[in-house]
Design a protein around this motif. Structure first.
Motif, short mmCIF file in Angstrom:
data_model
loop_
_atom_site.label_atom_id
_atom_site.label_comp_id
_atom_site.label_asym_id
_atom_site.label_seq_id
_atom_site.Cartn_x
_atom_site.Cartn_y
_atom_site.Cartn_z
N ALA A 137 0.83 -1.21 0.00
CA ALA A 137 0.00 0.00 0.00
C ALA A 137 0.86 1.26 0.00
O ALA A 137 0.54 2.24 -0.67
CB ALA A 137 -0.93 0.00 1.22
N GLY A 138 1.96 1.23 0.75
CA GLY A 138 2.83 2.40 0.81
C GLY A 138 3.74 2.53 -0.37
O GLY A 138 4.28 3.60 -0.64
N GLY A 139 3.93 1.43 -1.13
CA GLY A 139 4.89 1.43 -2.23
C GLY A 139 4.64 2.51 -3.26
O GLY A 139 5.52 3.31 -3.56
N LEU A 140 3.48 2.51 -3.81
CA LEU A 140 3.17 3.55 -4.80
C LEU A 140 2.58 4.77 -4.13
O LEU A 140 2.38 5.80 -4.76
CB LEU A 140 2.21 3.00 -5.85
N GLY A 141 2.32 4.66 -2.86
CA GLY A 141 1.87 5.83 -2.11
C GLY A 141 0.39 5.79 -1.80
O GLY A 141 -0.43 5.68 -2.71
N ILE A 142 0.08 5.87 -0.50
CA ILE A 142 -1.31 5.98 -0.10
C ILE A 142 -1.96 7.18 -0.79
O ILE A 142 -3.08 7.11 -1.29
CB ILE A 142 -1.42 6.13 1.43
N ILE A 143 -1.23 8.27 -0.84
CA ILE A 143 -1.78 9.48 -1.46
C ILE A 143 -1.95 9.27 -2.96
O ILE A 143 -2.92 9.73 -3.55
CB ILE A 143 -0.86 10.68 -1.18
N PHE A 144 -1.02 8.52 -3.59
CA PHE A 144 -1.14 8.30 -5.03
C PHE A 144 -2.40 7.53 -5.33
O PHE A 144 -3.04 7.72 -6.36
CB PHE A 144 0.10 7.56 -5.52
N PHE A 145 -2.77 6.62 -4.43
CA PHE A 145 -4.04 5.91 -4.57
C PHE A 145 -5.21 6.86 -4.31
O PHE A 145 -6.20 6.86 -5.03
CB PHE A 145 -4.09 4.72 -3.60
N THR A 146 -5.05 7.68 -3.29
CA THR A 146 -6.14 8.56 -2.88
C THR A 146 -6.47 9.59 -3.96
O THR A 146 -7.64 9.91 -4.18
CB THR A 146 -5.79 9.28 -1.57
N SER A 213 5.59 -11.10 -3.32
CA SER A 213 5.25 -10.23 -4.46
C SER A 213 4.98 -8.82 -3.97
O SER A 213 5.43 -7.84 -4.58
CB SER A 213 4.03 -10.78 -5.20
N PHE A 214 4.22 -8.69 -2.88
CA PHE A 214 3.98 -7.38 -2.29
C PHE A 214 5.29 -6.69 -1.95
O PHE A 214 5.49 -5.51 -2.23
CB PHE A 214 3.13 -7.52 -1.03
N SER A 215 6.20 -7.43 -1.33
CA SER A 215 7.47 -6.86 -0.89
C SER A 215 8.38 -6.50 -2.04
O SER A 215 9.12 -5.51 -1.98
CB SER A 215 8.20 -7.84 0.04
N THR A 216 8.34 -7.30 -3.11
CA THR A 216 9.23 -7.06 -4.26
C THR A 216 8.76 -5.89 -5.10
O THR A 216 9.55 -4.98 -5.41
CB THR A 216 9.32 -8.34 -5.12
N ILE A 217 7.50 -5.91 -5.51
CA ILE A 217 7.01 -4.86 -6.42
C ILE A 217 6.98 -3.51 -5.73
O ILE A 217 7.16 -2.47 -6.36
CB ILE A 217 5.61 -5.24 -6.95
N SER A 218 6.79 -3.50 -4.41
CA SER A 218 6.81 -2.23 -3.66
C SER A 218 8.23 -1.82 -3.32
O SER A 218 8.43 -0.75 -2.73
CB SER A 218 6.01 -2.39 -2.36
N THR A 219 9.22 -2.63 -3.70
CA THR A 219 10.62 -2.46 -3.28
C THR A 219 10.69 -2.27 -1.76
O THR A 219 11.38 -1.38 -1.27
CB THR A 219 11.32 -1.31 -4.02
N GLY A 220 9.94 -3.11 -1.06
CA GLY A 220 9.87 -3.01 0.40
C GLY A 220 10.88 -3.86 1.12
O GLY A 220 11.76 -3.36 1.79
N SER A 343 15.05 4.28 -10.53
CA SER A 343 14.56 5.36 -11.39
C SER A 343 13.54 6.23 -10.68
O SER A 343 12.94 5.83 -9.68
CB SER A 343 13.92 4.77 -12.65
N SER A 344 13.33 7.42 -11.22
CA SER A 344 12.20 8.23 -10.77
C SER A 344 10.93 7.58 -11.30
O SER A 344 10.97 6.78 -12.23
CB SER A 344 12.32 9.65 -11.31
N GLY A 345 9.79 7.88 -10.69
CA GLY A 345 8.55 7.31 -11.16
C GLY A 345 8.38 5.85 -10.82
O GLY A 345 7.59 5.14 -11.45
N CYS A 346 9.14 5.36 -9.82
CA CYS A 346 8.94 4.00 -9.33
C CYS A 346 8.89 4.06 -7.81
O CYS A 346 8.92 5.14 -7.22
CB CYS A 346 10.05 3.06 -9.81
#
Length: 483
Positions: A137-146, A213-220, A343-346
């Motif tokens: 949820a935090g990976g791409l940003g809670i705000i980005f979802f909001t 998968s959650f941890s990898t794609i979010s780079t968590g 990269s930026s945008g990830c």
């Protein structure tokens, strides 16, 4: 002006969103027949009540967002989510201290992946899923979802996007920023689903596949196992996750150019080439060094090198080997990699490739200017000139990043933390990396750190995740002036 009612209303919306996430974890606990389901239900109910009260207090709020409100909302969002999100750890008793529970939750939502839990396998499935879900949820940003959802509530969203997506540029795929956010979430979800399927094919069970998968794609970087990916002893899993960590470190907008039949615009992107070249160079150095200094053969040296370089370069933090048993030369190199980012945008943290690329071109131009003092030498990225103000912003960001790093490093040592451990925890927290060095390395938790150090590192995770300025701006007098 600070629009308090509007801020309260958005915080209420976010509280309701977090309640939904908590209910998902309750569902996982129900499937596995775990008593912690009651804790999740209790926290979710509290989050709904709290969110409802905030919505009532924000009733009649203005539907317009200005930049000042955007910065404040983004910072408060991460604090709110971490404050609510720590209660499952506290109430269940698995992380009984507030400082540890807040640290663990902030580490999740900021996709840092550092942990204070010594025995990961002792946690129930619901809590393991919560740790992974906070990262996703935090990976791409809670705000980005909001911001993709705010139009449903009749609110604007551009200033929230500007505050969350800080950096040198914000590439827009669609005139409406909410549509851009939704498209990027489709990429995010698609990568998550694809990796889950690949891990299932590699013999990993469904629960672990989803969590990793959650941890990898979010780079968590949170794992369901204390030994992380090393637990599985599977070359297939290591290679698959390595590839997806690199994919997750690429600007998500480039995937759309590929999908729209514009591969040249994606493949010729200068930042992408810089990032991939960096991965290749560091992997080659690690492979050669490991081949001559470790018991690994060439093939295993390459696999371990690729995984660790991809993980720390993209600030994911998963590990397939204890790199602290390697030669100290590689420790130092990993410390350098932690500063770089992808990269930026990830979802990556740290300085990021675009800033390093701009800095490299500025340095090159400065040497040319010494020979040709009257030459006009613009800095261009993808054939587009970078404005002097952006160049100054890049220099200021890197300078401020290093000042905060050094100051925090000294502060950690003043608290009694060892030199190597202080270095590793600070650079890892600022860059949202996860594992550190020394006694806070890949096979150890950070539970040994003093409480003051945990609070400091939690703050560094927050400012690192939001790229310094969004949070630090709130500490300036100018921000709070009425005009």
């Amino acid at each position: 002006m600070i629009n308090l009612k509007m801020i309260l209303r958005i915080m209420g919306i976010l509280s309701l969103i977090e309640a939904v996430l908590l209910l998902l974890c309750a569902g996982v606990s129900l499937i596995y027949g775990e008593s912690i389901i009651n804790d999740f239900l209790m926290v979710a109910a509290g989050s709904v009540i709290f969110g409802g009260l905030l919505l009532l207090m924000g009733k009649g709020a203005s539907k317009q967002l200005n930049r000042r409100n955007g910065y404040l909302i983004v910072t408060l969002s991460w604090l709110l989510f971490s404050a609510i999100g720590m209660f499952p750890f506290l109430i269940s008793g698995y992380v009984p201290r507030v400082v540890d529970a807040f640290f663990e939750t902030m580490s999740g939502f900021t996709t840092t992946g550092a942990t204070v839990i010594d025995n990961i396998e002792s946690l129930p499935h619901g809590l393991l899923f919560w740790r992974s879900l906070t990262q996703w949820a935090g990976g791409l940003g809670i705000i980005f979802f909001t911001i993709a959802m705010l139009p449903l509530f009749g609110m604007g969203s551009m200033h929230l996007f500007s505050a969350e997506a800080t950096g040198t540029s914000h590439e827009r795929l669609h005139p409406r920023i909410s549509i851009t956010a939704k498209w990027i979430w489709y990429v995010y979800f698609g990568l998550t689903l694809a990796l889950t399927l690949f891990l299932l094919l590699g013999g990993m069970n469904l629960f672990d596949s989803i969590c990793h998968s959650f941890s990898t794609i979010s780079t968590g970087g949170f794992s369901t196992k204390k030994a992380s990916i090393a637990y599985y002893s599977s070359p297939y899993i290591e290679y698959v996750i390595s590839i997806f960590m690199i994919l997750s470190g690429i600007n998500f907008t480039l995937f759309f150019y590929l999908a729209k039949g514009k591969p040249q615009k994606a493949l010729l992107n200068e930042e992408l080439k810089w990032f991939l070249k960096s991965i290749i160079v560091f992997t080659a150095i690690f492979t050669v060094t490991l081949t001559y200094t470790s018991p690994y053969g060439v093939g295993e040296s390459f696999r371990k090198a690729l995984f660790q370089v991809a993980s720390l370069h993209t600030t994911t933090g998963l590990v397939s080997a204890d790199y602290m048993v390697w030669t100290p030369f590689l420790w130092a190199l990993l410390g350098v990699i932690m500063f770089l980012g992808a990269s930026s945008g990830c979802t990556s943290g740290a300085i990021k490739s675009i800033r390093l690329l701009i800095l490299g071109k500025m340095t090159k131009n400065e040497f040319k200017r010494m020979v040709h003092p009257n030459a006009v030498l613009p800095v261009k990225i993808n054939k587009i000139a970078i404005s002097p103000s952006t160049q100054s912003s890049v220099l200021l960001f890197i300078l401020l990043y290093m000042i905060i790093f050094v100051a925090s490093w000294l502060a950690m040592m003043a608290m009694g933390v060892g030199n190597v451990e202080a270095f590793g925890t600070v650079v890892s927290s600022m860059g949202s990396v996860g594992p550190g060095l020394g006694l806070c390395g890949p096979v150890h938790s950070w539970n040994c750190l003093p409480d003051g150090g945990k609070w400091l590192l939690s703050f560094l995770m927050l400012i690192g995740r939001l790229e310094l300025f969004t949070v630090l701006l709130l500490f300036t007098p100018q921000f709070w002036k009425k005009r």
